[in-house]
Design a protein around this motif. Structure first.
Motif, PDB file in Angstrom:
ATOM      1  N   LEU A  54     -42.473 -39.483  16.991  1.00  0.00           N
ATOM      2  CA  LEU A  54     -42.655 -40.672  17.466  1.00  0.00           C
ATOM      3  C   LEU A  54     -41.508 -41.007  18.427  1.00  0.00           C
ATOM      4  O   LEU A  54     -40.293 -41.084  17.576  1.00  0.00           O
ATOM      5  N   PRO A  55     -41.491 -41.686  19.471  1.00  0.00           N
ATOM      6  CA  PRO A  55     -40.368 -42.038  20.228  1.00  0.00           C
ATOM      7  C   PRO A  55     -39.877 -43.424  19.752  1.00  0.00           C
ATOM      8  O   PRO A  55     -40.509 -44.405  19.154  1.00  0.00           O
ATOM      9  N   ASP A  56     -38.648 -43.416  19.339  1.00  0.00           N
ATOM     10  CA  ASP A  56     -37.798 -44.591  18.745  1.00  0.00           C
ATOM     11  C   ASP A  56     -37.414 -45.622  20.011  1.00  0.00           C
ATOM     12  O   ASP A  56     -36.881 -44.874  20.810  1.00  0.00           O
ATOM     13  N   PRO A  57     -37.573 -46.879  19.730  1.00  0.00           N
ATOM     14  CA  PRO A  57     -36.961 -47.648  20.819  1.00  0.00           C
ATOM     15  C   PRO A  57     -35.695 -47.619  21.367  1.00  0.00           C
ATOM     16  O   PRO A  57     -35.208 -47.959  22.377  1.00  0.00           O
ATOM     17  N   ASP A  58     -34.736 -47.346  20.270  1.00  0.00           N
ATOM     18  CA  ASP A  58     -33.240 -46.999  20.743  1.00  0.00           C
ATOM     19  C   ASP A  58     -32.945 -45.471  21.079  1.00  0.00           C
ATOM     20  O   ASP A  58     -31.961 -45.488  21.898  1.00  0.00           O
ATOM     21  N   THR A  65     -37.624 -50.456  29.669  1.00  0.00           N
ATOM     22  CA  THR A  65     -37.537 -51.539  28.816  1.00  0.00           C
ATOM     23  C   THR A  65     -38.761 -52.251  28.606  1.00  0.00           C
ATOM     24  O   THR A  65     -38.902 -53.206  27.575  1.00  0.00           O
ATOM     25  N   GLN A  66     -39.979 -51.984  29.224  1.00  0.00           N
ATOM     26  CA  GLN A  66     -41.071 -52.716  29.299  1.00  0.00           C
ATOM     27  C   GLN A  66     -42.017 -52.297  28.171  1.00  0.00           C
ATOM     28  O   GLN A  66     -43.249 -52.432  28.107  1.00  0.00           O
ATOM     29  N   SER A  67     -41.660 -51.036  27.387  1.00  0.00           N
ATOM     30  CA  SER A  67     -42.583 -50.416  26.607  1.00  0.00           C
ATOM     31  C   SER A  67     -43.037 -51.403  25.184  1.00  0.00           C
ATOM     32  O   SER A  67     -42.016 -51.847  24.876  1.00  0.00           O
ATOM     33  N   ASP A  68     -44.113 -50.944  24.858  1.00  0.00           N
ATOM     34  CA  ASP A  68     -44.592 -51.656  23.674  1.00  0.00           C
ATOM     35  C   ASP A  68     -43.851 -51.006  22.440  1.00  0.00           C
ATOM     36  O   ASP A  68     -43.976 -49.891  22.350  1.00  0.00           O
ATOM     37  N   VAL A  69     -43.684 -51.891  21.413  1.00  0.00           N
ATOM     38  CA  VAL A  69     -43.284 -51.195  19.963  1.00  0.00           C
ATOM     39  C   VAL A  69     -44.225 -51.623  19.136  1.00  0.00           C
ATOM     40  O   VAL A  69     -44.784 -52.747  18.914  1.00  0.00           O
ATOM     41  N   GLY A  92     -47.829 -39.270  28.775  1.00  0.00           N
ATOM     42  CA  GLY A  92     -46.650 -39.430  29.431  1.00  0.00           C
ATOM     43  C   GLY A  92     -45.644 -39.961  28.391  1.00  0.00           C
ATOM     44  O   GLY A  92     -44.645 -39.856  28.646  1.00  0.00           O
ATOM     45  N   GLY A  93     -46.103 -40.591  27.515  1.00  0.00           N
ATOM     46  CA  GLY A  93     -45.200 -40.908  26.364  1.00  0.00           C
ATOM     47  C   GLY A  93     -44.238 -42.273  26.649  1.00  0.00           C
ATOM     48  O   GLY A  93     -43.156 -42.410  25.853  1.00  0.00           O
ATOM     49  N   LYS A  94     -44.553 -42.859  27.740  1.00  0.00           N
ATOM     50  CA  LYS A  94     -43.605 -44.136  28.061  1.00  0.00           C
ATOM     51  C   LYS A  94     -44.272 -45.480  27.863  1.00  0.00           C
ATOM     52  O   LYS A  94     -43.505 -46.504  28.053  1.00  0.00           O
ATOM     53  N   ARG A  95     -45.275 -45.599  27.323  1.00  0.00           N
ATOM     54  CA  ARG A  95     -45.939 -46.873  27.229  1.00  0.00           C
ATOM     55  C   ARG A  95     -45.674 -47.402  25.467  1.00  0.00           C
ATOM     56  O   ARG A  95     -45.543 -48.669  25.466  1.00  0.00           O
ATOM     57  N   LEU A  96     -45.269 -46.676  24.712  1.00  0.00           N
ATOM     58  CA  LEU A  96     -45.145 -47.068  23.237  1.00  0.00           C
ATOM     59  C   LEU A  96     -43.891 -46.341  22.657  1.00  0.00           C
ATOM     60  O   LEU A  96     -43.556 -45.286  23.093  1.00  0.00           O
ATOM     61  N   SER A  97     -43.471 -47.351  21.788  1.00  0.00           N
ATOM     62  CA  SER A  97     -42.436 -46.726  21.045  1.00  0.00           C
ATOM     63  C   SER A  97     -42.684 -47.176  19.583  1.00  0.00           C
ATOM     64  O   SER A  97     -43.477 -48.234  19.475  1.00  0.00           O
ATOM     65  N   PHE A  98     -41.922 -46.703  18.455  1.00  0.00           N
ATOM     66  CA  PHE A  98     -42.629 -46.963  17.315  1.00  0.00           C
ATOM     67  C   PHE A  98     -41.428 -47.073  16.306  1.00  0.00           C
ATOM     68  O   PHE A  98     -40.546 -46.503  16.436  1.00  0.00           O
ATOM     69  N   LEU A  99     -41.729 -48.257  15.179  1.00  0.00           N
ATOM     70  CA  LEU A  99     -40.782 -48.504  14.400  1.00  0.00           C
ATOM     71  C   LEU A  99     -41.603 -48.577  13.225  1.00  0.00           C
ATOM     72  O   LEU A  99     -42.744 -49.352  13.287  1.00  0.00           O
ATOM     73  N   SER A 100     -40.974 -48.107  11.935  1.00  0.00           N
ATOM     74  CA  SER A 100     -41.801 -48.477  10.553  1.00  0.00           C
ATOM     75  C   SER A 100     -41.074 -49.858  10.174  1.00  0.00           C
ATOM     76  O   SER A 100     -40.151 -50.308  10.220  1.00  0.00           O
ATOM     77  N   LEU A 101     -42.106 -50.669   9.536  1.00  0.00           N
ATOM     78  CA  LEU A 101     -41.967 -51.973   9.118  1.00  0.00           C
ATOM     79  C   LEU A 101     -40.689 -51.835   8.239  1.00  0.00           C
ATOM     80  O   LEU A 101     -40.014 -53.087   7.741  1.00  0.00           O
ATOM     81  N   HIS A 102     -40.379 -50.604   7.516  1.00  0.00           N
ATOM     82  CA  HIS A 102     -39.265 -50.653   6.358  1.00  0.00           C
ATOM     83  C   HIS A 102     -38.018 -50.480   7.013  1.00  0.00           C
ATOM     84  O   HIS A 102     -37.108 -50.378   6.363  1.00  0.00           O
TER      85      HIS A 102
END
Length: 193
Positions: A54-58, A65-69, A92-102
């Motif tokens: 899963l791509p991390d936003p950081d 910079t406009q990818s959705d989290v 392409g993997g460039k629209r979304l990045s992912f973060l766990s709520l924890h």
């Protein structure tokens, strides 16, 4: 000439190739031996369920910079599986990045979202900072990911928003019963019980 579909299964570095020949309705392995359809379907499913990072936003400089989290419950096996599916659907993997709520970054970046809100439903934060939660997040993703566009008309039918919200909430309430909780390595998970 018949159309063939090659199903590729990778495990432990080896490859097994299977062909489905629609004209004869037979499944064959790479040596031409007939195999059962269930065996072939197992390998097709295994291929689809391969571990997806899963791509991390950081951590990725290639994400715009406009990818959705997507903020999801990282202790929920069902949620992790669905997020991995979203990652696969993000061609392409460039629209979304992912973060766990924890993750601590969630409370730092999105203070308007309470822990209870995040535990109740998944959120997608779009490039402009708007938070889409629950069934609205799913509807948003059908507009954002081209591969989900065929589902968009069904989710956006007038008068069905209440139904989709109810269905989403039913699954969200039972997510731990569906697939269980992720095993914790530390005492961090015991805080959130």
């Amino acid at each position: 000439m018949t159309n063939t579909l090659r199903l590729d299964s990778r495990s432990d570095g080896c490859r097994n190739f299977f062909w489905l020949v629609p004209a004869y309705n037979q499944y064959k392995d790479n040596r031409g031996n007939a195999i059962s359809p269930n065996f072939c379907c197992f390998f097709a499913i295994e291929t689809m369920l391969r571990r997806v990072e899963l791509p991390d936003p950081d951590s990725r400089a290639d994400l715009p910079t406009q990818s959705d989290v997507v903020i999801y419950d990282g202790n929920c096996n069902f949620c992790i599986g669905q997020v991995r599916n979203l990652r696969r659907l993000d061609i392409g993997g460039k629209r979304l990045s992912f973060l766990s709520l924890h993750d601590d970054r969630v409370t730092q970046r999105y203070p308007e979202l309470s822990y209870d809100d995040l535990m109740a439903q998944m959120y997608v934060i779009d490039g402009s900072g708007t938070a889409h939660g629950g069934s609205e997040a799913v509807k948003y993703l059908t507009r954002r990911l081209p591969i989900l566009w065929p589902a968009m008309p069904f989710l956006h039918l007038p008068g069905t928003a209440g139904l989709w919200r109810w269905l989403y909430n039913q699954v969200a309430k039972r997510r731990y019963k569906l697939a269980g909780k992720k095993a914790c390595d530390s005492d961090g998970c015991s805080i959130h019980l």
